[in-house]
Scaffold this active site. Structure first.
Site, short mmCIF file in Angstrom:
data_model
loop_
_atom_site.label_atom_id
_atom_site.label_comp_id
_atom_site.label_asym_id
_atom_site.label_seq_id
_atom_site.Cartn_x
_atom_site.Cartn_y
_atom_site.Cartn_z
N CYS A 30 0.84 -1.20 0.00
CA CYS A 30 0.00 0.00 0.00
C CYS A 30 0.88 1.26 0.00
CB CYS A 30 -0.90 -0.05 1.23
SG CYS A 30 -1.72 1.48 1.66
N CYS A 33 0.21 3.72 2.80
CA CYS A 33 0.69 3.15 4.07
C CYS A 33 2.19 3.43 4.23
CB CYS A 33 0.45 1.65 4.11
SG CYS A 33 -1.28 1.17 4.03
#
Length: 105
Positions: A30, A33
């Site tokens: 991600c 993230c």
């Protein structure tokens, strides 16, 4: 203090401690993230922050992510004495995370 890495097996004991625990639900693939990771490291290293900062990988710990209805990542949930009290989704600034924690101190 460093960011704690928690799993399905350790999640309940980690969030049940007295005080605040900010948990980042994330995954290594991600992009957002990865963008918030240094912000969380800085937050965890600040002794003035009155919360433990933790991360749980949603791919490796799907039970916990499902239990708290995590549909998008990064999702950050703030727990107070084991109970979820606030939730934000997406990349957040250091100042917004500090404000989030301060609202629940």
């Amino acid at each position: 203090m460093a960011v704690k890495h928690i799993t399905d097996a350790t999640f309940q004991s980690e969030i049940s401690q007295d005080g605040l625990v900010l948990v980042d639900f994330w995954a290594p693939w991600c992009g957002p993230c990865r963008m918030i990771a240094p912000v969380l490291d800085e937050l965890a290293a600040n002794p003035a922050v009155k919360a433990t900062v933790a991360k749980t990988n949603v791919d490796e710990n799907p039970e916990t992510a499902g239990k708290y209805g995590v549909m998008s990542i990064p999702t950050l949930i703030l727990f107070k004495n084991g109970t979820p009290v606030d939730k934000v989704v997406g990349v957040q600034s250091l100042s917004s995370l500090e404000a989030l924690i301060e609202r629940h101190v």
